[in-house]
Design a protein around this motif. Structure first.
Motif, PDB file in Angstrom:
ATOM      1  N   UNK A 146     -28.768  19.767  64.681  1.00 24.96           N
ATOM      2  CA  UNK A 146     -28.918  19.310  66.063  1.00 24.96           C
ATOM      3  C   UNK A 146     -28.404  20.397  66.998  1.00 24.96           C
ATOM      4  N   UNK A 147     -29.318  21.118  67.630  1.00 27.42           N
ATOM      5  CA  UNK A 147     -28.915  22.217  68.506  1.00 27.42           C
ATOM      6  C   UNK A 147     -28.128  21.734  69.706  1.00 27.42           C
ATOM      7  N   UNK A 148     -28.363  20.496  70.134  1.00 18.57           N
ATOM      8  CA  UNK A 148     -27.651  19.970  71.300  1.00 18.57           C
ATOM      9  C   UNK A 148     -26.161  19.792  71.021  1.00 18.57           C
ATOM     10  N   UNK A 149     -25.782  19.714  69.737  1.00 19.93           N
ATOM     11  CA  UNK A 149     -24.372  19.530  69.392  1.00 19.93           C
ATOM     12  C   UNK A 149     -23.707  20.827  68.966  1.00 19.93           C
ATOM     13  N   UNK A 150     -24.445  21.913  68.960  1.00 23.19           N
ATOM     14  CA  UNK A 150     -23.889  23.173  68.497  1.00 23.19           C
ATOM     15  C   UNK A 150     -23.111  23.864  69.609  1.00 23.19           C
ATOM     16  N   UNK A 151     -22.036  24.522  69.219  1.00 26.10           N
ATOM     17  CA  UNK A 151     -21.233  25.282  70.176  1.00 26.10           C
ATOM     18  C   UNK A 151     -21.859  26.654  70.388  1.00 26.10           C
ATOM     19  N   UNK A 152     -21.754  27.159  71.606  1.00 24.63           N
ATOM     20  CA  UNK A 152     -22.258  28.489  71.910  1.00 24.63           C
ATOM     21  C   UNK A 152     -21.528  29.572  71.123  1.00 24.63           C
ATOM     22  N   UNK A 153     -20.206  29.514  71.100  1.00 29.81           N
ATOM     23  CA  UNK A 153     -19.417  30.571  70.477  1.00 29.81           C
ATOM     24  C   UNK A 153     -18.653  30.072  69.250  1.00 29.81           C
ATOM     25  N   UNK A 154     -17.588  29.291  69.442  1.00 27.09           N
ATOM     26  CA  UNK A 154     -16.738  28.866  68.332  1.00 27.09           C
ATOM     27  C   UNK A 154     -16.712  27.344  68.246  1.00 27.09           C
ATOM     28  N   UNK A 155     -16.747  26.854  66.992  1.00 22.83           N
ATOM     29  CA  UNK A 155     -16.676  25.407  66.737  1.00 22.83           C
ATOM     30  C   UNK A 155     -15.443  25.122  65.891  1.00 22.83           C
ATOM     31  N   UNK A 156     -14.690  24.076  66.264  1.00 21.93           N
ATOM     32  CA  UNK A 156     -13.463  23.709  65.561  1.00 21.93           C
ATOM     33  C   UNK A 156     -13.553  22.231  65.162  1.00 21.93           C
ATOM     34  N   UNK A 166     -14.638  29.333  73.654  1.00 24.77           N
ATOM     35  CA  UNK A 166     -15.451  30.487  74.028  1.00 24.77           C
ATOM     36  C   UNK A 166     -14.693  31.791  73.794  1.00 24.77           C
ATOM     37  N   UNK A 167     -15.462  32.856  73.685  1.00 23.79           N
ATOM     38  CA  UNK A 167     -14.865  34.178  73.581  1.00 23.79           C
ATOM     39  C   UNK A 167     -14.144  34.538  74.877  1.00 23.79           C
ATOM     40  N   UNK A 168     -13.259  35.529  74.766  1.00 24.95           N
ATOM     41  CA  UNK A 168     -12.510  35.974  75.936  1.00 24.95           C
ATOM     42  C   UNK A 168     -13.478  36.416  77.036  1.00 24.95           C
ATOM     43  N   UNK A 169     -13.196  35.999  78.247  1.00 24.08           N
ATOM     44  CA  UNK A 169     -14.047  36.352  79.372  1.00 24.08           C
ATOM     45  C   UNK A 169     -15.077  35.299  79.709  1.00 24.08           C
ATOM     46  N   UNK A 170     -15.163  34.242  78.890  1.00 20.36           N
ATOM     47  CA  UNK A 170     -16.114  33.163  79.131  1.00 20.36           C
ATOM     48  C   UNK A 170     -15.377  31.878  79.458  1.00 20.36           C
ATOM     49  N   UNK A 171     -16.085  30.954  80.095  1.00 21.12           N
ATOM     50  CA  UNK A 171     -15.537  29.656  80.446  1.00 21.12           C
ATOM     51  C   UNK A 171     -16.376  28.569  79.801  1.00 21.12           C
ATOM     52  N   UNK A 172     -15.709  27.508  79.325  1.00 20.52           N
ATOM     53  CA  UNK A 172     -16.423  26.391  78.728  1.00 20.52           C
ATOM     54  C   UNK A 172     -17.041  25.538  79.830  1.00 20.52           C
ATOM     55  N   UNK A 178     -21.461  24.631  76.073  1.00 23.93           N
ATOM     56  CA  UNK A 178     -21.993  25.896  76.543  1.00 23.93           C
ATOM     57  C   UNK A 178     -20.887  26.797  77.066  1.00 23.93           C
ATOM     58  N   UNK A 179     -21.016  28.099  76.788  1.00 19.39           N
ATOM     59  CA  UNK A 179     -20.075  29.088  77.311  1.00 19.39           C
ATOM     60  C   UNK A 179     -20.753  29.870  78.427  1.00 19.39           C
ATOM     61  N   UNK A 180     -20.174  29.806  79.614  1.00 18.37           N
ATOM     62  CA  UNK A 180     -20.731  30.517  80.753  1.00 18.37           C
ATOM     63  C   UNK A 180     -19.778  31.633  81.165  1.00 18.37           C
ATOM     64  N   UNK A 181     -20.270  32.520  82.000  1.00 20.25           N
ATOM     65  CA  UNK A 181     -19.432  33.619  82.463  1.00 20.25           C
ATOM     66  C   UNK A 181     -19.121  33.440  83.940  1.00 20.25           C
ATOM     67  N   UNK A 202     -27.798  41.767  74.185  1.00 17.92           N
ATOM     68  CA  UNK A 202     -27.746  40.488  73.483  1.00 17.92           C
ATOM     69  C   UNK A 202     -28.137  39.366  74.440  1.00 17.92           C
ATOM     70  N   UNK A 203     -28.270  38.186  73.927  1.00 13.81           N
ATOM     71  CA  UNK A 203     -28.697  37.058  74.752  1.00 13.81           C
ATOM     72  C   UNK A 203     -27.701  36.806  75.876  1.00 13.81           C
ATOM     73  N   UNK A 204     -28.206  36.561  77.079  1.00 11.23           N
ATOM     74  CA  UNK A 204     -27.319  36.300  78.205  1.00 11.23           C
ATOM     75  C   UNK A 204     -26.773  34.874  78.141  1.00 11.23           C
ATOM     76  N   UNK A 205     -25.612  34.632  78.756  1.00  9.95           N
ATOM     77  CA  UNK A 205     -24.979  33.308  78.689  1.00  9.95           C
ATOM     78  C   UNK A 205     -25.813  32.240  79.375  1.00  9.95           C
ATOM     79  N   UNK A 206     -25.632  31.013  78.914  1.00  9.62           N
ATOM     80  CA  UNK A 206     -26.308  29.864  79.511  1.00  9.62           C
ATOM     81  C   UNK A 206     -25.498  29.329  80.692  1.00  9.62           C
TER      82      UNK A 206
END
Length: 370
Positions: A146-156, A166-172, A178-181, A202-206
């Motif tokens: 289910x792509x709608x439940x997948x995390x953009x960067x890291x899943x715990x 999210x990776x450093x420099x991104x906001x949830x 979704x991780x945005x900048x 690479x793919x730009x943030x959503x």
């Protein structure tokens, strides 16, 4: 063995079905009278519901129902919502009937239903079943269906749920997936530079709105040159409804741009440019890259004074360019009756020189010698 007639189904007298609601994290389910033979004309349903983030695991420790073709007489049916996961009868698998054996059934969601049904007779005293269920944690981080439940960067994953980071420099984003900048305050003041969408190539943030500003003094004009590789999500019938690039330069507006066709070169005619890039919460595109340069307002050509010279010599002078006027040996620059070794002028933003070209006159020493 009792005989079966095709119309026997119409003679069944099934008692009112009973539904039992189970909400514990584990439990045992038995047919009526177990381990003695189960009664005829019975229908009983156990609806198992566990908390969100869990699934239901069901297995049978004992199973002994009357065998029949396609389990048309007595059966145990396992369902999840409107989906039948299995129908069991008999004691062993045959070509026409299925017994659970060691099979473990796991629900796709947090709900599972088990229905037991017996017809009008149980002549051979079949003993029924003894089943056990338990709630099992769902590892959402491992489930990629289910792509709608997948995390953009890291899943715990944790017991009963999961969370994204999210990776450093991104906001949830507020969708917690979704991780945005944060890219709303990018200011460029140099006379040349390179600007790209975030993470390019690479793919730009959503779910992001990025603003890039190029600000230079009046008298400069900004020119944009987009790379040929341009990849922004588009729609085949509607103009850029998802992701888009817009450019504002003074009173001019360019775009929106999307798809794979590069905007190419844009001569904005302005010293101030705003580039807005919007992305929605879906897509996997690489974005864009541009380089910018500036040209200055041109000033009139220069001619050196008689007995003088201009440095540097250029075919074209533009805003901020400077020129130094000096004289040949034996002469001095004279400006407003003042002698000097050289005189500097500058091209102004309105396309005029800061001063007129001075004259070159002989020095007082040379005049006395003559």
């Amino acid at each position: 063995m009792r005989s079966r007639l095709l119309f026997s189904a119409f003679l069944w007298i099934i008692s009112e079905a009973h539904v039992i609601l189970l909400t514990e994290m584990f439990g045992e389910i038995r047919t009526p009278n177990f381990p003695d033979s189960y009664p005829s004309e019975s229908e009983l349903t156990w609806n198992i519901t566990v908390p969100d983030g869990f699934r239901v695991r069901l297995y049978f420790m004992h199973f002994d129902l009357e065998p029949s073709y396609l389990c048309e007489y007595d059966y145990a049916k396992v369902e999840s919502e409107d989906q039948v996961l299995a129908t069991f009868c008999g004691k062993e698998n045959t070509d026409t009937e299925q017994a659970p054996g060691q099979q473990v059934i796991t629900s796709p969601g947090n709900f599972l239903s088990l229905t037991f049904r017996s017809d009008f007779s149980n002549e051979e005293r079949y003993t029924g079943f003894d089943a056990h269920y338990s709630a099992v944690d769902v590892d959402e981080c491992a489930d990629k269906s289910d792509e709608d439940l997948m995390c953009d960067h890291y899943c715990h994953n944790y017991i009963g749920g999961f969370y994204c980071s999210c990776r450093f420099g991104y906001l949830l984003h507020t969708d917690n997936r979704t991780c945005k900048v944060e890219c709303s305050d990018n200011l460029f003041t140099q006379r040349s530079g390179v600007i790209t969408s975030a993470d390019y190539p690479n793919s730009y943030p959503k779910s992001s709105d990025c603003l890039y500003r190029i600000e230079l003094e009046e008298g400069f004009v900004i020119n944009l040159q987009f790379d040929d590789v341009f990849d922004v999500e588009e729609h085949p019938d509607v103009s850029c409804p998802y992701d888009y690039l817009k450019i504002k330069a003074g009173k001019r507006e360019y775009g929106p741009y999307c798809g794979e066709k590069s905007p190419g070169r844009i001569e904005t005619g302005s010293n101030s440019v705003q580039i807005l890039f919007h992305s929605d919460n879906s897509g996997d595109n690489t974005g864009w890259r541009l380089s910018y340069t500036v040209t200055g307002t041109p000033c009139p050509d220069l001619r050196p004074p008689v007995n003088g010279k201009i440095e540097p010599i250029q075919s074209k002078y533009t805003f901020k360019d400077q020129a130094v006027i000096s004289c040949n040996p034996g002469y001095h620059v004279v400006k407003d009756n003042v002698e000097m070794e050289s005189f500097q002028i500058e091209c102004r933003k309105d396309g005029t020189w800061s001063n007129r070209i001075p004259t070159c006159q002989t020095t007082e020493k040379n005049m006395r010698l003559s």
